[in-house]
Structure formats: structure tokens, C-alpha cells
Design a protein around this motif. Structure first.
Motif, PDB file in Angstrom:
ATOM      1  N   GLU A  22       0.873  -1.172   0.000  1.00 43.03           N
ATOM      2  CA  GLU A  22       0.000   0.000   0.000  1.00 43.03           C
ATOM      3  C   GLU A  22       0.912   1.225   0.000  1.00 43.03           C
ATOM      4  OE1 GLU A  22      -3.510   1.927   2.777  1.00 43.03           O
ATOM      5  OE2 GLU A  22      -2.879  -0.131   3.110  1.00 43.03           O
ATOM      6  N   LYS A  23       0.954   1.903  -1.130  1.00 43.10           N
ATOM      7  CA  LYS A  23       2.022   2.876  -1.319  1.00 43.10           C
ATOM      8  C   LYS A  23       1.608   4.334  -1.171  1.00 43.10           C
ATOM      9  CE  LYS A  23       3.922   1.633  -5.141  1.00 43.10           C
ATOM     10  NZ  LYS A  23       3.841   0.362  -5.778  1.00 43.10           N
ATOM     11  N   GLU A  24       2.656   5.155  -0.950  1.00 41.55           N
ATOM     12  CA  GLU A  24       2.491   6.592  -0.899  1.00 41.55           C
ATOM     13  C   GLU A  24       1.348   6.989   0.022  1.00 41.55           C
ATOM     14  OE1 GLU A  24       3.339   8.816  -4.303  1.00 41.55           O
ATOM     15  OE2 GLU A  24       5.240   7.772  -3.993  1.00 41.55           O
ATOM     16  N   VAL A  25       1.474   6.564   1.247  1.00 38.51           N
ATOM     17  CA  VAL A  25       0.417   6.850   2.209  1.00 38.51           C
ATOM     18  C   VAL A  25       0.619   8.250   2.768  1.00 38.51           C
ATOM     19  CG1 VAL A  25      -0.726   6.069   4.303  1.00 38.51           C
ATOM     20  CG2 VAL A  25       0.354   4.416   2.776  1.00 38.51           C
ATOM     21  N   LEU A  26      -0.384   9.065   2.586  1.00 34.29           N
ATOM     22  CA  LEU A  26      -0.279  10.459   3.005  1.00 34.29           C
ATOM     23  C   LEU A  26      -0.997  10.642   4.332  1.00 34.29           C
ATOM     24  CD1 LEU A  26       0.776  13.192   1.858  1.00 34.29           C
ATOM     25  CD2 LEU A  26      -1.528  13.586   1.024  1.00 34.29           C
ATOM     26  N   ILE A  27      -0.235  10.995   5.368  1.00 35.12           N
ATOM     27  CA  ILE A  27      -0.853  11.275   6.655  1.00 35.12           C
ATOM     28  C   ILE A  27      -0.585  12.735   6.971  1.00 35.12           C
ATOM     29  CG2 ILE A  27      -0.928  10.694   9.108  1.00 35.12           C
ATOM     30  CD1 ILE A  27       0.169   7.902   8.269  1.00 35.12           C
ATOM     31  N   ASP A  76       6.485   6.015   2.051  1.00 34.49           N
ATOM     32  CA  ASP A  76       6.622   5.178   0.854  1.00 34.49           C
ATOM     33  C   ASP A  76       5.593   4.046   0.853  1.00 34.49           C
ATOM     34  OD1 ASP A  76       8.523   6.678  -0.302  1.00 34.49           O
ATOM     35  OD2 ASP A  76      10.194   5.314   0.041  1.00 34.49           O
ATOM     36  N   PHE A  77       5.601   3.236   1.902  1.00 35.75           N
ATOM     37  CA  PHE A  77       4.487   2.291   2.065  1.00 35.75           C
ATOM     38  C   PHE A  77       4.362   1.870   3.521  1.00 35.75           C
ATOM     39  CE2 PHE A  77       7.999  -0.572   0.825  1.00 35.75           C
ATOM     40  CZ  PHE A  77       7.882  -1.620   1.741  1.00 35.75           C
ATOM     41  N   ILE A  78       3.189   1.355   3.873  1.00 33.94           N
ATOM     42  CA  ILE A  78       2.996   0.920   5.251  1.00 33.94           C
ATOM     43  C   ILE A  78       2.511  -0.533   5.281  1.00 33.94           C
ATOM     44  CG2 ILE A  78       2.444   3.234   6.099  1.00 33.94           C
ATOM     45  CD1 ILE A  78      -0.487   2.414   6.231  1.00 33.94           C
ATOM     46  N   ARG A  79       2.765  -1.174   6.397  1.00 40.69           N
ATOM     47  CA  ARG A  79       2.201  -2.502   6.638  1.00 40.69           C
ATOM     48  C   ARG A  79       1.516  -2.452   7.986  1.00 40.69           C
ATOM     49  NH1 ARG A  79       7.534  -5.873   5.052  1.00 40.69           N
ATOM     50  NH2 ARG A  79       7.315  -5.751   2.795  1.00 40.69           N
ATOM     51  N   LYS A  80       0.398  -3.085   8.065  1.00 46.53           N
ATOM     52  CA  LYS A  80      -0.320  -3.053   9.332  1.00 46.53           C
ATOM     53  C   LYS A  80      -0.285  -4.428   9.986  1.00 46.53           C
ATOM     54  CE  LYS A  80      -3.243  -0.091   6.915  1.00 46.53           C
ATOM     55  NZ  LYS A  80      -4.463  -0.042   6.173  1.00 46.53           N
ATOM     56  N   GLY A  81       0.249  -4.493  11.192  1.00 52.15           N
ATOM     57  CA  GLY A  81       0.246  -5.729  11.973  1.00 52.15           C
ATOM     58  C   GLY A  81      -0.229  -5.369  13.358  1.00 52.15           C
ATOM     59  N   ASP A  82       0.511  -5.835  14.371  1.00 57.46           N
ATOM     60  CA  ASP A  82       0.177  -5.433  15.742  1.00 57.46           C
ATOM     61  C   ASP A  82       0.335  -3.921  15.885  1.00 57.46           C
ATOM     62  OD1 ASP A  82       0.027  -8.107  16.044  1.00 57.46           O
ATOM     63  OD2 ASP A  82       2.004  -8.323  16.987  1.00 57.46           O
ATOM     64  N   THR A  83       1.452  -3.447  15.337  1.00 55.06           N
ATOM     65  CA  THR A  83       1.617  -1.996  15.255  1.00 55.06           C
ATOM     66  C   THR A  83       1.761  -1.646  13.782  1.00 55.06           C
ATOM     67  OG1 THR A  83       3.990  -2.235  15.419  1.00 55.06           O
ATOM     68  CG2 THR A  83       2.808  -1.732  17.468  1.00 55.06           C
ATOM     69  N   ILE A  84       1.700  -0.365  13.545  1.00 55.55           N
ATOM     70  CA  ILE A  84       1.861   0.075  12.160  1.00 55.55           C
ATOM     71  C   ILE A  84       3.346   0.135  11.829  1.00 55.55           C
ATOM     72  CG2 ILE A  84       1.617   2.100  10.667  1.00 55.55           C
ATOM     73  CD1 ILE A  84      -1.140   2.441  11.743  1.00 55.55           C
ATOM     74  N   GLU A 137      17.682   7.959   8.253  1.00 56.42           N
ATOM     75  CA  GLU A 137      17.295   7.646   9.630  1.00 56.42           C
ATOM     76  C   GLU A 137      16.500   8.778  10.243  1.00 56.42           C
ATOM     77  OE1 GLU A 137      21.291   5.071  10.635  1.00 56.42           O
ATOM     78  OE2 GLU A 137      20.770   6.768  11.938  1.00 56.42           O
ATOM     79  N   MET A 138      16.981   9.986  10.006  1.00 59.22           N
ATOM     80  CA  MET A 138      16.296  11.143  10.583  1.00 59.22           C
ATOM     81  C   MET A 138      14.889  11.296   9.994  1.00 59.22           C
ATOM     82  SD  MET A 138      17.861  12.406  13.054  1.00 59.22           S
ATOM     83  CE  MET A 138      16.736  13.775  13.340  1.00 59.22           C
ATOM     84  N   GLN A 139      14.780  11.006   8.726  1.00 60.31           N
ATOM     85  CA  GLN A 139      13.459  11.089   8.087  1.00 60.31           C
ATOM     86  C   GLN A 139      12.510  10.095   8.759  1.00 60.31           C
ATOM     87  OE1 GLN A 139      13.300   9.724   4.065  1.00 60.31           O
ATOM     88  NE2 GLN A 139      11.350  10.741   3.645  1.00 60.31           N
ATOM     89  N   ALA A 140      12.994   8.852   8.950  1.00 59.76           N
ATOM     90  CA  ALA A 140      12.161   7.826   9.576  1.00 59.76           C
ATOM     91  C   ALA A 140      11.807   8.222  11.014  1.00 59.76           C
ATOM     92  CB  ALA A 140      12.886   6.487   9.548  1.00 59.76           C
ATOM     93  N   LEU A 141      12.794   8.747  11.713  1.00 59.33           N
ATOM     94  CA  LEU A 141      12.550   9.173  13.100  1.00 59.33           C
ATOM     95  C   LEU A 141      11.513  10.296  13.149  1.00 59.33           C
ATOM     96  CD1 LEU A 141      16.154   9.119  14.642  1.00 59.33           C
ATOM     97  CD2 LEU A 141      14.233   7.629  15.253  1.00 59.33           C
ATOM     98  N   TYR A 142      11.637  11.194  12.194  1.00 62.27           N
ATOM     99  CA  TYR A 142      10.688  12.303  12.137  1.00 62.27           C
ATOM    100  C   TYR A 142       9.269  11.789  11.898  1.00 62.27           C
ATOM    101  CZ  TYR A 142       8.184  16.376  10.385  1.00 62.27           C
ATOM    102  OH  TYR A 142       7.249  17.354  10.175  1.00 62.27           O
ATOM    103  N   TYR A 143       9.135  10.839  10.993  1.00 64.17           N
ATOM    104  CA  TYR A 143       7.820  10.251  10.720  1.00 64.17           C
ATOM    105  C   TYR A 143       7.257   9.596  11.980  1.00 64.17           C
ATOM    106  CZ  TYR A 143       8.413  10.823   5.636  1.00 64.17           C
ATOM    107  OH  TYR A 143       8.570  11.325   4.379  1.00 64.17           O
ATOM    108  N   LEU A 144       8.118   8.859  12.691  1.00 59.95           N
ATOM    109  CA  LEU A 144       7.677   8.179  13.912  1.00 59.95           C
ATOM    110  C   LEU A 144       7.247   9.193  14.971  1.00 59.95           C
ATOM    111  CD1 LEU A 144      10.374   5.356  14.129  1.00 59.95           C
ATOM    112  CD2 LEU A 144       7.967   5.111  13.482  1.00 59.95           C
TER     113      LEU A 144
END
Lengths: 154, 326
Positions: free
Chosen positions: A42-47, A53-61, A77-84
Motif C-alpha cells: 500500500e504505497k504513498e500513504v499520506l498522513i 513510501d508504504f505501510i504494513r499493518k500488523g500489531d503496530t503500524i 534515519e532522521m526522516q524515519a525518526l521524524y515520521y515516527l
């Protein structure tokens, strides 16, 4: 945000609508890789204002970012941290993974303990963006592949 | 893959079937690789379907139309995809502030003049031009109004044309620059090349965040995309004039490639085809860029000029017009 750690000049131009991504071959390559390799995700998820880029949903997102090479690992890394961080403030608990399909590597990232680092970076990005003109570019190895190369150095 | 300009010189239909663009004429139907097209220049009688236009718009490909006489008619300029409100405001600010506008207008004229000087040196007919130019550039510096800037520009051109003529073969002298209609062969050739160049500049502007209607030397609204006229001034001597000279000096373009009509002297179809062939080859040629330290095509130089203008408008670096080093 990604751009901040790559180059503040690029961040300034980009945030002022001077985008150059239209015809850079590296950008095309990244887009191609992203589309082909992860075709079923599931790509280009805009929040709100972040685009994952894409997300997967399990126990956590799980949020996933696809990257070409590791030369800008710190920025990734900083980009990912920022998203989190961004998601956490929305009350969403998530973890992240950086994919380097060309290297066949994946790197997992969690926010724990990095909050302050992200806040500082966000603050710095805000300062850069609010400058009346872009900061002086600093020539480095990465300039060569950058879509802004000509704009900066002409 | 580097994208290329497509010139359609023959008559036919431009259409879209599924996700392929085709050019179809009496003989065959040729698929065109749309991802490899940068822009399109149409000189023939071409029917375009709206489906084809939708497709071209989606791909951000501008289409430029030239009339029967080879002059620029207009463009299909797809909806802009590159926006920077910030830059639009800066562009307007530099127009509205008389000092800022004058500064840019003068820079375009100066760039153009210095390139004319370079040409005359190349052709070995620069007698006394440097002196005249110094005087005229002095006047340019003093100019307080755009009309005065234009006036100086016209006088620089006069000096230029009279010397350029000494380099041209008998029968291809400009004598007096005439536009609508061009009264002799050389005038027709220059006009034809200038209108092709204008469209090239416009295509480059389309691929930047600059708004092509806000200009400085030319009055916005004088013609629709007057910023392309401004930038063209710098490139006319470097691109158009050099090609024109080469074509007549080398005998590629001869008297037989022109025809006299009620609308003055015009290139024949074969003449236009030859000129365009040389034009396209010329723009694809690379020169080493001293600042960027890499090879750039002559067409790319136009884009770089647009970038320099963006930097000027944003207050990063003052615009310095290209002066040919090649």
C-alpha cells in the motif's frame, strides 16, 4: 526533513517551491525501484503532511521507506525518526524500516530515546526555511548527483 | 535517457491510441516514444486530436506551432506543474520596482551586446565596435527609462549589423534589418531562426518555476510570453546569428532556398528544413561550462540562464548574462 540532513540549501529551495525532481535520473531511478520492487504494498500513504513510501499493518503500524544507497543513511534515519515522532504526536504508535533493495538490506528504526534529537532537527529546519534567501551551498561529493547541482553552482 | 525535441515538418496527424502517441502521414503510422520527447515543434499541416493533447499535457510536453511562412504562431503550453508562489511574487516585485526592473532590462541588453561583440571578433569584422560599444554601454548605464534602454539597444544593433554585413557574402547582406515582412534573404533567415529560438527559450521556461508572462526589457503583455523575448536577446547573437552566418558562408543555404512573395522574402520549405536540421544539431552540441565544470548542451545553456535569473530574483546571486566563451 530528509533534505535537512542532505543539504540545507536544497531544503530551502524545495520548501520555497523551487523543485527540481522532474528530470533528474536519480530521482527517476528511485521512483522506478519503489514502484517495481514493492508493487504489492500500500504505497504513498499520506498522513497529513508526511508521505510514507508504504505501510504494513500488523500489531503496530510499520512505516517503510525505500532508498537507493546508503550514502545518505543519516538523513534516511532522521526522516524515519521524524515520521515516527510525527505519528506519535497523533497518538499512533509505529515502527519504521529503511529498505535498501539494491544492497539487499533492511534497517529497523524505533523512536525510543531519539525524541529530543528530532525536536532539535525540526527546530533547525524551521529556521532554515524561514531564511529570506537560501543558505550558501557547500560543495560536496553528493552535489554531483543532486537535481539542484546546476541551480546551486551556475 | 535524455529527452529530445521533436520537429514535425511533414503533414499528417498526431494522435493517441491507448498510451502511445503516433504520427501518421500518407505513407505510414509511426509510434513516438513519449517519454523521450522534451517538446514538439510543428511546421507542417498537422491535425492533432484532443486525446493527443490530453496525453501531451499529462506528460508536460509543450507544443509550438509555426505558420506557413515558418513564423511562430503560438504554443500549446500545458497547465503549469511547477509552482512557486514565492518566486512569482519576486518576479512581480522586480517588475514593479523601477530600479529593479531597469537593472534587469539593462543586463539583458548588455549580455546581448557583449555577445554581438564576440561574434564580430570571431568573424574578424570588429573594427571600432569595442569603442562604440563602450560609449553606448555608458549611455545604457545612465538610462532612466525602459524606452531609453530600448533606444540604446537599437543603436548597438545598428553598429552590429553594419559590421556583420562586411562578413557576409554578396547577395546575403542584411543592409537594413526588416521584419514584417523581411525584405531580403538574410532578413528572412534571421527572422526564421529568431522565432525558432524564441520557442526554445519558452520551452525551457516551461520547465522552470518562472512565470513566462512577467518580463523586464519587453513589456509584459506586449506578447504573451514576453520573458522568453527578454532571454532570447542574450541568445540571438550566440545561437541564431551564428547559425545564419554559417549557413550562408558555407553555401548550405543558397538563393534558391528563398522565394519572393507578397509578404516579402521567405524561406522555401526545403530551406526551412535545412535550417532546422542545422539548428537542432547546433543546440545538441556541448560546450564545457567553466562554472559547472561539466559539458552542457547549447540548449541547456538557456535553462541555466533561467536558473541564474531565478537566483537573481530570490536574492541569491546577481544575474550576469551569458557571454559566449566558446
Amino acid at each position: 526533513m530528509n533534505y535537512l540532513f542532505i543539504c540545507p540549501t536544497k531544503l530551502w529551495y524545495f520548501s520555497h517551491g523551487i523543485t527540481m525532481e522532474g528530470e533528474n535520473e536519480w530521482v527517476d531511478l528511485g521512483r522506478f525501484l519503489h514502484e517495481r520492487r514493492y508493487a504489492d504494498e500500500e504505497k504513498e500513504v499520506l498522513i497529513e503532511r508526511i508521505k510514507i513510501d508504504f505501510i504494513r499493518k500488523g500489531d503496530t503500524i510499520e512505516i517503510h521507506e525505500v532508498k537507493l544507497g546508503k550514502s545518505m543513511e543519516r538523513a534516511h534515519e532522521m526522516q524515519a525518526l521524524y515520521y515516527l515522532y510525527y505519528l506519535k504526536r497523533l497518538g499512533i504508535k509505529a515502527k519504521a524500516a529503511l529498505h535498501y533493495p539494491k544492497l539487499n538490506e533492511t534497517k529497523e528504526i524505533t523512536l525510543d530515546g531519539h525524541e529530543e534529537e528530532v525536536e532539535k532537527a525540526v527546530q533547525f529546519a524551521r529556521v532554515v526555511k524561514s531564511l529570506p534567501a537560501p543558505p550558501e551551498p557547500v560543495k560536496s561529493k553528493k552535489c554531483k548527483k543532486c537535481a539542484y547541482y546546476e541551480l546551486c553552482w551556475v | 535517457m535524455r529527452k529530445r525535441s521533436l520537429t514535425l515538418f511533414s503533414d499528417g496527424n498526431l494522435l493517441r491510441r491507448e498510451n502511445t502517441l503516433y504520427f501518421e502521414n500518407a505513407n505510414d503510422k509511426k509510434p513516438l516514444a513519449v517519454e523521450g520527447i522534451y517538446d514538439i515543434y510543428i511546421y507542417g499541416h498537422v491535425n492533432i486530436s484532443s486525446q493527443a493533447l490530453h496525453f501531451l499535457a499529462q506528460k508536460g510536453i509543450a507544443v509550438h506551432f509555426f505558420n506557413h511562412y515558418g513564423y511562430y504562431d503560438g504554443s500549446f503550453y500545458p497547465r503549469e506543474t511547477l509552482h512557486s508562489g514565492n518566486l512569482v511574487i519576486k518576479q512581480a516585485e522586480h517588475y514593479l520596482d523601477p530600479e529593479k526592473r531597469l537593472k534587469l532590462a539593462k543586463l539583458f541588453v548588455k549580455g546581448s551586446a557583449l555577445n554581438m561583440g564576440r561574434n564580430l571578433m570571431r568573424w574578424g569584422v570588429a573594427d571600432g565596435f569595442a569603442g562604440e560599444l563602450e560609449k553606448l554601454l555608458g549611455e545604457l548605464g545612465e538610462a532612466r527609462k525602459i524606452t531609453e534602454v530600448m533606444n540604446v539597444e537599437a543603436r548597438i544593433r545598428e553598429e552590429y549589423y553594419s559590421r556583420w554585413d562586411e562578413h557576409l557574402p554578396e547577395g546575403f547582406r542584411i543592409v537594413k534589418r526588416t521584419r514584417m515582412p523581411p525584405e531580403n534573404e538574410m532578413n528572412a533567415l534571421i527572422s526564421f531562426l529568431n522565432s525558432r529560438l524564441y520557442a526554445t527559450v519558452l520551452s525551457e521556461l516551461y520547465n522552470t518555476q518562472l512565470t513566462p508572462t512577467v518580463s523586464y526589457l519587453h513589456e509584459p503583455g506586449e506578447r504573451r510570453f514576453s520573458l522568453a523575448l527578454d532571454l532570447s536577446e542574450v541568445f540571438k547573437p550566440v545561437i541564431a546569428d551564428r547559425i545564419a552566418t554559417r549557413l550562408v558562408k558555407q553555401g548550405v543555404i543558397k538563393k534558391e532556398h528563398f522565394r519572393g512573395e507578397l509578404n516579402g522574402v521567405l524561406l522555401t520549405k526545403e530551406g526551412m528544413r535545412l535550417v532546422l536540421e542545422h539548428y537542432n544539431t547546433e543546440l545538441a552540441k556541448s560546450v564545457k561550462h567553466p562554472g559547472l565544470k561539466q559539458n552542457v548542451t547549447k540548449q541547456r545553456l538557456v535553462r541555466l540562464e533561467a536558473y541564474k535569473l531565478i537566483k537573481h530574483l530570490l536574492g541569491v546571486k546577481e544575474y550576469e548574462p551569458l557571454v559566449a566563451w566558446f
